[in-house]
Design an enzyme around this catalytic site. Structure first.
Site, PDB file in Angstrom:
ATOM      1  N   LYS A 239       0.835  -1.215   0.000  1.00 44.15           N
ATOM      2  CA  LYS A 239       0.000   0.000   0.000  1.00 44.15           C
ATOM      3  C   LYS A 239       0.865   1.258   0.000  1.00 44.15           C
ATOM      4  CE  LYS A 239      -2.097  -1.176   3.828  1.00 44.15           C
ATOM      5  NZ  LYS A 239      -1.479  -2.488   4.043  1.00 44.15           N
ATOM      6  N   THR A 240       1.859   1.274   0.885  1.00 41.01           N
ATOM      7  CA  THR A 240       2.720   2.445   0.964  1.00 41.01           C
ATOM      8  C   THR A 240       3.527   2.577  -0.331  1.00 41.01           C
ATOM      9  OG1 THR A 240       2.820   2.170   3.344  1.00 41.01           O
ATOM     10  CG2 THR A 240       4.523   3.549   2.355  1.00 41.01           C
TER      11      THR A 240
ATOM     12  N   ASP B 269      -1.887   7.820   3.636  1.00 40.75           N
ATOM     13  CA  ASP B 269      -1.461   6.468   4.040  1.00 40.75           C
ATOM     14  C   ASP B 269      -2.053   6.188   5.420  1.00 40.75           C
ATOM     15  OD1 ASP B 269      -0.192   4.027   4.016  1.00 40.75           O
ATOM     16  OD2 ASP B 269       1.854   4.806   4.168  1.00 40.75           O
ATOM     17  N   GLU B 270      -2.180   4.928   5.777  1.00 43.02           N
ATOM     18  CA  GLU B 270      -2.706   4.526   7.102  1.00 43.02           C
ATOM     19  C   GLU B 270      -4.047   5.217   7.379  1.00 43.02           C
ATOM     20  OE1 GLU B 270      -1.078   2.279   8.861  1.00 43.02           O
ATOM     21  OE2 GLU B 270       1.032   2.400   8.292  1.00 43.02           O
TER      22      GLU B 270
ATOM     23  N   GLN C 160      -5.483  -3.146  10.866  1.00 41.64           N
ATOM     24  CA  GLN C 160      -4.372  -2.493  11.569  1.00 41.64           C
ATOM     25  C   GLN C 160      -4.798  -1.199  12.249  1.00 41.64           C
ATOM     26  OE1 GLN C 160      -0.393  -2.602   9.612  1.00 41.64           O
ATOM     27  NE2 GLN C 160      -1.543  -3.375   7.875  1.00 41.64           N
TER      28      GLN C 160
ATOM     29  N   ARG D   5       5.168  -7.255  11.077  1.00 40.70           N
ATOM     30  CA  ARG D   5       6.384  -6.469  10.821  1.00 40.70           C
ATOM     31  C   ARG D   5       7.529  -7.369  10.380  1.00 40.70           C
ATOM     32  NH1 ARG D   5       4.215  -2.927   9.206  1.00 40.70           N
ATOM     33  NH2 ARG D   5       2.348  -4.105   9.609  1.00 40.70           N
TER      34      ARG D   5
HETATM   35  P1  ATP Z   1       1.733  -2.076   6.008  1.00 38.72           P
HETATM   36  O1  ATP Z   1       0.279  -2.457   6.005  1.00 38.72           O
HETATM   37  O2  ATP Z   1       2.497  -2.858   7.007  1.00 38.72           O
HETATM   38  O3  ATP Z   1       1.948  -0.603   6.063  1.00 38.72           O
HETATM   39  P2  ATP Z   1       2.061  -1.966   3.149  1.00 38.72           P
HETATM   40  O4  ATP Z   1       0.837  -2.565   2.536  1.00 38.72           O
HETATM   41  O5  ATP Z   1       2.167  -0.507   3.175  1.00 38.72           O
HETATM   42  O6  ATP Z   1       2.296  -2.602   4.593  1.00 38.72           O
HETATM   43  P3  ATP Z   1       4.619  -1.859   1.871  1.00 38.72           P
HETATM   44  O7  ATP Z   1       5.386  -1.426   3.036  1.00 38.72           O
HETATM   45  O8  ATP Z   1       4.311  -0.889   0.810  1.00 38.72           O
HETATM   46  O9  ATP Z   1       3.286  -2.581   2.356  1.00 38.72           O
HETATM   47  O10 ATP Z   1       5.304  -3.110   1.209  1.00 38.72           O
HETATM   48  C1  ATP Z   1       5.810  -4.198   1.971  1.00 38.72           C
HETATM   49  C2  ATP Z   1       7.120  -4.684   1.383  1.00 38.72           C
HETATM   50  O11 ATP Z   1       6.901  -5.342   0.171  1.00 38.72           O
HETATM   51  C3  ATP Z   1       8.075  -3.559   1.090  1.00 38.72           C
HETATM   52  O12 ATP Z   1       9.387  -3.980   1.345  1.00 38.72           O
HETATM   53  C4  ATP Z   1       7.868  -3.332  -0.393  1.00 38.72           C
HETATM   54  O13 ATP Z   1       8.980  -2.744  -1.000  1.00 38.72           O
HETATM   55  C5  ATP Z   1       7.638  -4.736  -0.893  1.00 38.72           C
HETATM   56  N1  ATP Z   1       6.807  -4.797  -2.108  1.00 38.72           N
HETATM   57  C6  ATP Z   1       5.538  -4.376  -2.241  1.00 38.72           C
HETATM   58  N2  ATP Z   1       5.090  -4.607  -3.490  1.00 38.72           N
HETATM   59  C7  ATP Z   1       6.093  -5.169  -4.166  1.00 38.72           C
HETATM   60  C8  ATP Z   1       6.253  -5.637  -5.518  1.00 38.72           C
HETATM   61  N3  ATP Z   1       5.279  -5.560  -6.412  1.00 38.72           N
HETATM   62  N4  ATP Z   1       7.447  -6.165  -5.851  1.00 38.72           N
HETATM   63  C9  ATP Z   1       8.436  -6.259  -4.945  1.00 38.72           C
HETATM   64  N5  ATP Z   1       8.360  -5.849  -3.678  1.00 38.72           N
HETATM   65  C10 ATP Z   1       7.193  -5.308  -3.286  1.00 38.72           C
HETATM   66 MG    MG Z   2       2.351   0.856   4.782  1.00 33.87          MG
END
Ligand code: ATP
Ligand code: MG
Length: 762
Positions: free
Chosen positions: A32-33, A223-224, A254, A607
């Protein structure tokens, strides 16, 4: 557009959908981030002016990291994006528009300590019982009111609030709120909640201002989003109303700030607010191994309130989740520290690959002690900020008065520090005179002779003259020169210099450190405005992570689960999985509070990238006494097939009566009637899921403790209280330290120390 290659089709679709409302509600680690980051870069690449983009993140650190990544893709344009936490972004906006709501643009941001100090003074002046009107409670009530956009006037007449039992028992809350608001306004100060509350007020009362920012922020991203409160929700909604180019991402699982007013309804309302909404689903977790994703899914499955979503990982299955049991909090620290040591050397990892997460700050002590003993470098995140230290706040108080002479809290703080013979009675007198004459305390100070006795008036006037000289200085000198001048001429530097104690030395060095920071700031080339006023504007919003001189140092990270949101680490330890700690005692009264704790556990486990370890202690020091602890119900709820139990830790062979065989003596105190603190309480209703952790589904026959294993031999069938049925493979050692290796049907092979094993021959 190479960066688009780093996205899966669904992520990419969300990035490329640049116009109209977009929402992504997806599980942890699904990118997402990453989508927000790439989306901003994509917008700029598509020709959108960086000045027209607003991105709201949950921490300053997240904003900095995001900006760095965007800079790598689009170059220096990234610095023009409005990006930061709600508080820092809207503090910036309020400084620009402050005059519209009757504030100076140099308004002070009161931190929590300042707010409490104002409230303490008010409660005292109103002659109220400070136990009934405890400062924390009062501040929470005011904060909740502001976050729901309830003014003090509405608060006083709102029947519903009045009917609330806290309010009825405390009928003066509304008046305190009124006095507090008046006091802050007079001081030219806003507290944290005001930054959002006043932004709402500004946008409501001044349509031209609203219009200006609606057109400025053509693209908004949050975000969040699950952790926004009503006040934040409304700001975003208003700003996005013209262009409707708004993208929010979040995860209902979350949501962990309901206690601070965050409202999960904001996600649900989003669909109602924007009927044209495009919703994207992200299901693949790129962060964690399958075992970690599976365990997280099995945790959250126990919550009733949740949007069901699929989350899977294509990474390897990875290690099972290790559960470590310790006999005390100190031993828990030791087990974690030793495990880190071992993992690091066997896997060739760095210290920064490890994080220890806990429910409450107090738990860091035993962890720190153990890490120190083994010489493991660590850093605590989210702790006391550098800017919260006494000496730093003292010097900053001088800066605050210089720029905002109405700042009452800053005046109270340093009018007699260093000592100038101005006592508390005089300070009270100044405040009372200001109140009576409807002027600011600083006006009383400047005209001291009108309000105070001759000798006292003289001392107070000298203080006023000094501040006025600082006001001239800051106009003519650079931030650093001005800061140094104030540190010297206020007498603060000398006072600290003369204190030759270790603490005194330390405080002196901290001031030097602050001055160095200001020097670096005044030499920055990327800034147009670099006066001392700019330097100190948002200091109250900084956390200790923002002033980290050793950002790149190789250290183990320690933090509360709340501050770990959005972060990731290869190896994570979640410690203190005990009833009344995690879930916390306060959460046990309602299902919704308990579900928030469970979401917190979900955040903690997600995490971890490659290895997750969970621990608990069977006794712990609380308020100076050793208490026995029961393992957390959360351990019971998770699917045991992903767990690996490590109960090899022996009780410390000390003469501590709480350890060793005598344990039964104290564990029998457990109200649940459990045989021992290290067993899982028996389920009243059958658990929701599959294989229970530690074979709790296996409800054993009565009378396991103490176990009778005399006559136990290899090949015999046994029943264990938690692991269920098994067969003895080997017996080693001599009484009373005989170890048995047993193959259990449900969980496989385990080695047990017979004297502790709750075992029965069948
Ligand atoms: P959270 O809910 O914990 O905030 P999130 O959904 O924001 O998580 P991110 O932090 O954006 O998730 O991504 C998690 C990890 O996966 C990061 O290290 C990110 O770089 C990697 N990632 C996400 N999408 C891809 C992708 N398509 N290819 C490779 N790596 C990815
Ligand atoms: Mg995130």
């Amino acid at each position: 557009m190479d960066y688009l290659q780093g996205l899966n089709p669904e992520q990419r679709a969300a990035v490329e959908q640049i116009n109209g409302p977009v929402m992504i509600v997806a599980g942890a680690g699904s990118g997402k981030t990453r989508v927000i980051t790439f989306r901003v870069a994509h917008l700029i690449n598509k020709g959108v002016d960086a000045f027209n983009i607003l991105v709201l993140t949950f921490t300053n650190k997240a904003a900095r990291e995001m900006r760095d990544r965007i800079t790598k893709i689009v170059g220096p344009d990234a610095k023009n994006i409005w990006m930061g936490t709600f508080h820092s972004v809207f503090a910036k906006l309020l400084r620009i528009e402050a005059d519209k709501i009757g504030y100076p643009s140099n308004f002070t941001i009161y931190d929590t300590d300042d707010s409490k100090s104002v409230l303490r003074a008010i409660i005292k002046e109103m002659n109220l019982d400070d136990k009934l009107y405890a400062v924390n409670l009062v501040l929470n009530r005011i904060s909740a009111a502001k976050n729901n956009l309830v003014s003090w006037m509405e608060y006083q007449k709102n029947d519903q609030i009045q009917a609330d039992d806290i309010a009825t028992k405390r009928p003066m809350l509304g008046t305190i709120y009124q006095n507090y608001a008046t006091r802050c306004y007079r001081a030219g100060a806003m507290d944290f909640d005001d930054l959002l509350y006043k932004t709402n007020e500004l946008l409501k009362l001044h349509p031209e201002v609203l219009n200006k920012y609606q057109h400025k922020f053509k693209y908004l991203m949050v975000d969040e989003y699950q952790d926004t409160n009503f006040s934040q929700y409304l700001i975003v909604k208003k700003l996005a109303a013209v262009n409707e180019n708004i993208c929010v991402v979040g995860d209902d699982a979350q949501s962990i700030y309901a206690f601070r007013g965050a409202n999960i309804q904001n996600i649900l309302n989003f669909e109602k607010d924007y009927p044209d909404l495009k919703v994207f689903k992200l299901e693949q977790n790129y962060r964690s191994t399958q075992n970690i994703v599976n365990i997280a899914n099995s945790i959250i499955a126990n919550n009733k309130d949740q949007l069901k979503k699929r989350v899977f990982s294509e990474k390897e299955a990875g290690d099972k989740i290790k559960v470590m049991r310790a006999f005390s909090d100190n031993e828990e620290g030791k087990l974690v520290a030793e495990d880190i040591m071992q993992q690091r050397s066997t896997k060739g990892l760095n210290w920064h690959d490890f994080a220890i997460l806990y429910r409450t700050n107090a738990q860091s002590r035993s962890m720190e002690e153990a890490l120190r003993k083994l010489g493991i470098p660590y850093k605590i995140y989210g702790g006391l900020s550098f800017y919260q230290r006494k000496e730093i706040k003292d010097l900053i108080a001088y800066f605050r008065i210089t720029f905002n002479p109405s700042d009452e809290e800053a005046i109270k703080r340093v009018i007699n520090y260093p000592r100038r013979g101005i006592g508390d009675t005089t300070v009270d007198h100044i405040i009372v005179s200001a109140d009576k004459n409807q002027v600011t305390p600083f006006e009383v100070i400047i005209n001291a002779s009108q309000y105070l006795d001759g000798r006292t008036a003289g001392k107070v006037s000298m203080f006023a003259t000094m501040i006025q000289s600082f006001q001239v200085i800051v106009k003519n000198l650079s931030a650093y020169e001005a800061a140094l001048h104030i540190a010297q001429h206020s007498g603060l530097l000398k006072d600290l210099y003369e204190d030759k104690s270790v603490e005194g030395l330390n405080r002196y060095e901290n001031i030097q450190e602050l001055l160095n920071g200001i020097k670096e700031f005044s030499e920055r080339e990327d800034l147009e405005e670099k006066g001392l006023d700019v330097f100190m504007q948002d200091i109250a919003l900084l956390t200790n992570d923002d002033n980290d001189k050793n950002k790149d140092a190789d250290t183990v990270s320690l933090m509360t689960i709340h501050s770990s949101k959005g972060l990731e680490f290869p190896q994570v330890y979640v410690v203190g999985l005990e009833e009344n700690l995690f879930p916390s005692q306060m959460s046990l009264n309602s299902r919704s509070d308990l579900e928030e704790e469970r979401r917190l556990f979900y955040v903690a486990t997600t995490r971890a990238e490659s290895k997750l370890t969970i621990s608990y202690a069977t006794s712990r020091f609380k308020f100076g006494t050793l208490i026995s602890c029961e393992p957390s119900r959360f351990l019971d709820e998770i699917d045991a097939q992903y767990l690996e139990l490590d109960f090899t830790a022996k009780p410390a062979s000390s003469n501590n009566p709480f350890f060793g065989d005598e344990r039964t003596a104290w564990t029998s105190k457990n109200s649940s009637g459990n045989a021992s603190g290290d067993t899982f309480s028996k389920p009243k209703a059958p658990p929701v899921k599959t294989t229970s952790i530690l074979a709790k589904a296996h409800v054993p026959s009565a009378g396991f403790a103490p176990s009778d294993t005399t006559g136990l031999q290899v090949g015999m069938e046994v029943e264990h209280e938690r692991f269920g049925y098994g067969k003895v493979l080997t017996l080693e050692g001599n009484k009373p330290d005989i170890k048995a290796t047993i193959f259990f049907k449900e969980i496989g092979q385990k080695q047990l120390l017979l004297k502790f094993a709750k075992l029965r021959i069948v």
